[in-house]
Design a protein around this motif. Sequence first.
Motif, PDB file in Angstrom:
ATOM      1  N   VAL A 147       0.721  -8.593  -3.686  1.00 14.24           N
ATOM      2  CA  VAL A 147      -0.657  -8.744  -3.236  1.00 14.24           C
ATOM      3  C   VAL A 147      -1.417  -7.538  -3.775  1.00 14.24           C
ATOM      4  O   VAL A 147      -0.951  -6.403  -3.657  1.00 14.24           O
ATOM      5  N   ALA A 148      -2.558  -7.781  -4.396  1.00 18.01           N
ATOM      6  CA  ALA A 148      -3.368  -6.707  -4.969  1.00 18.01           C
ATOM      7  C   ALA A 148      -4.763  -6.770  -4.364  1.00 18.01           C
ATOM      8  O   ALA A 148      -5.402  -7.821  -4.393  1.00 18.01           O
ATOM      9  N   VAL A 149      -5.215  -5.638  -3.807  1.00 22.36           N
ATOM     10  CA  VAL A 149      -6.500  -5.589  -3.123  1.00 22.36           C
ATOM     11  C   VAL A 149      -7.202  -4.282  -3.469  1.00 22.36           C
ATOM     12  O   VAL A 149      -6.579  -3.215  -3.459  1.00 22.36           O
ATOM     13  N   ARG A 150      -8.480  -4.369  -3.754  1.00 20.66           N
ATOM     14  CA  ARG A 150      -9.280  -3.151  -3.903  1.00 20.66           C
ATOM     15  C   ARG A 150      -9.763  -2.742  -2.520  1.00 20.66           C
ATOM     16  O   ARG A 150     -10.237  -3.569  -1.737  1.00 20.66           O
ATOM     17  N   GLN A 151      -9.624  -1.454  -2.222  1.00 21.77           N
ATOM     18  CA  GLN A 151     -10.149  -0.909  -0.968  1.00 21.77           C
ATOM     19  C   GLN A 151     -10.974   0.317  -1.336  1.00 21.77           C
ATOM     20  O   GLN A 151     -10.431   1.392  -1.556  1.00 21.77           O
ATOM     21  N   GLY A 152     -12.277   0.133  -1.471  1.00 17.73           N
ATOM     22  CA  GLY A 152     -13.128   1.234  -1.903  1.00 17.73           C
ATOM     23  C   GLY A 152     -12.764   1.648  -3.317  1.00 17.73           C
ATOM     24  O   GLY A 152     -12.795   0.849  -4.240  1.00 17.73           O
ATOM     25  N   THR A 153     -12.327   2.897  -3.477  1.00 20.95           N
ATOM     26  CA  THR A 153     -11.947   3.400  -4.795  1.00 20.95           C
ATOM     27  C   THR A 153     -10.454   3.240  -5.070  1.00 20.95           C
ATOM     28  O   THR A 153      -9.991   3.540  -6.172  1.00 20.95           O
ATOM     29  N   ALA A 154      -9.684   2.785  -4.100  1.00 22.20           N
ATOM     30  CA  ALA A 154      -8.224   2.699  -4.209  1.00 22.20           C
ATOM     31  C   ALA A 154      -7.754   1.309  -4.634  1.00 22.20           C
ATOM     32  O   ALA A 154      -8.361   0.301  -4.294  1.00 22.20           O
ATOM     33  N   ALA A 155      -6.651   1.297  -5.359  1.00 25.41           N
ATOM     34  CA  ALA A 155      -5.963   0.058  -5.728  1.00 25.41           C
ATOM     35  C   ALA A 155      -4.776  -0.086  -4.781  1.00 25.41           C
ATOM     36  O   ALA A 155      -3.867   0.746  -4.790  1.00 25.41           O
ATOM     37  N   CYS A 156      -4.781  -1.136  -3.955  1.00 22.12           N
ATOM     38  CA  CYS A 156      -3.773  -1.306  -2.916  1.00 22.12           C
ATOM     39  C   CYS A 156      -2.905  -2.513  -3.213  1.00 22.12           C
ATOM     40  O   CYS A 156      -3.380  -3.531  -3.737  1.00 22.12           O
ATOM     41  N   TYR A 157      -1.632  -2.413  -2.817  1.00 25.46           N
ATOM     42  CA  TYR A 157      -0.662  -3.474  -3.095  1.00 25.46           C
ATOM     43  C   TYR A 157       0.262  -3.662  -1.904  1.00 25.46           C
ATOM     44  O   TYR A 157       0.516  -2.728  -1.150  1.00 25.46           O
ATOM     45  N   VAL A 158       0.786  -4.868  -1.783  1.00 26.12           N
ATOM     46  CA  VAL A 158       1.858  -5.164  -0.846  1.00 26.12           C
ATOM     47  C   VAL A 158       2.916  -5.880  -1.662  1.00 26.12           C
ATOM     48  O   VAL A 158       2.636  -6.896  -2.301  1.00 26.12           O
ATOM     49  N   SER A 159       4.137  -5.330  -1.667  1.00 22.70           N
ATOM     50  CA  SER A 159       5.207  -5.926  -2.463  1.00 22.70           C
ATOM     51  C   SER A 159       6.479  -6.035  -1.643  1.00 22.70           C
ATOM     52  O   SER A 159       6.668  -5.324  -0.655  1.00 22.70           O
ATOM     53  N   CYS A 160       7.330  -6.949  -2.062  1.00 24.39           N
ATOM     54  CA  CYS A 160       8.586  -7.211  -1.374  1.00 24.39           C
ATOM     55  C   CYS A 160       9.738  -6.826  -2.300  1.00 24.39           C
ATOM     56  O   CYS A 160       9.704  -7.126  -3.493  1.00 24.39           O
ATOM     57  N   HIS A 161      10.757  -6.184  -1.723  1.00 29.44           N
ATOM     58  CA  HIS A 161      11.888  -5.698  -2.519  1.00 29.44           C
ATOM     59  C   HIS A 161      13.187  -5.945  -1.777  1.00 29.44           C
ATOM     60  O   HIS A 161      13.215  -6.022  -0.556  1.00 29.44           O
ATOM     61  N   ASP A 162      14.266  -6.026  -2.542  1.00 32.30           N
ATOM     62  CA  ASP A 162      15.598  -6.134  -1.958  1.00 32.30           C
ATOM     63  C   ASP A 162      16.490  -5.094  -2.603  1.00 32.30           C
ATOM     64  O   ASP A 162      16.843  -5.222  -3.767  1.00 32.30           O
TER      65      ASP A 162
END
Length: 150
Positions: A32-47
């Motif tokens: 998941v990739a989301v801009r939050q103001g000046t930041a580049a934010c992500y949510v990722s899943c790992h094993d």
Amino acid sequence: MEHELRWLRTYVVQTLQDAFGERPEVDSDGDVAVRQGTAACYVSCHDGGFPVVRVWAVAALGLRPQGKLLREINDINARTKTAHVYLAGGMVYVEQTMHAYGVDEATLSQAFLAVAGMANDIGSLMAMTFGGETPFPADTEDIDAHDEAA
């Protein structure tokens, strides 16, 4: 394991949609990739032996490792409660990792808001102070509204 990660990614996207009211954008890596103001934010899943959900953001980039910057990052880490900040490859990251089985709407939204908020808060200051930049420019509307309020 790949089947479990596909299920987890689908669950994370649905949970974020439930928490924030709109379906998040998913990039080519399945993050998941989301801009939050000046930041580049992500949510990722790992094993890596057990499934985890990593909520992370790039706050600033183009930075050189130097004592003052590393002391600033250390000071931030000493004050934060759930996320941590680090410098790698010239980028300042903010991150919180959770075991996948503990992820629900409350925990995922808390992690996302903490990481995104901190990355947005510290990114511009670090970029200005230490000679880097942020992943996204500050919105001119936000700057204009701040100038008008002053």
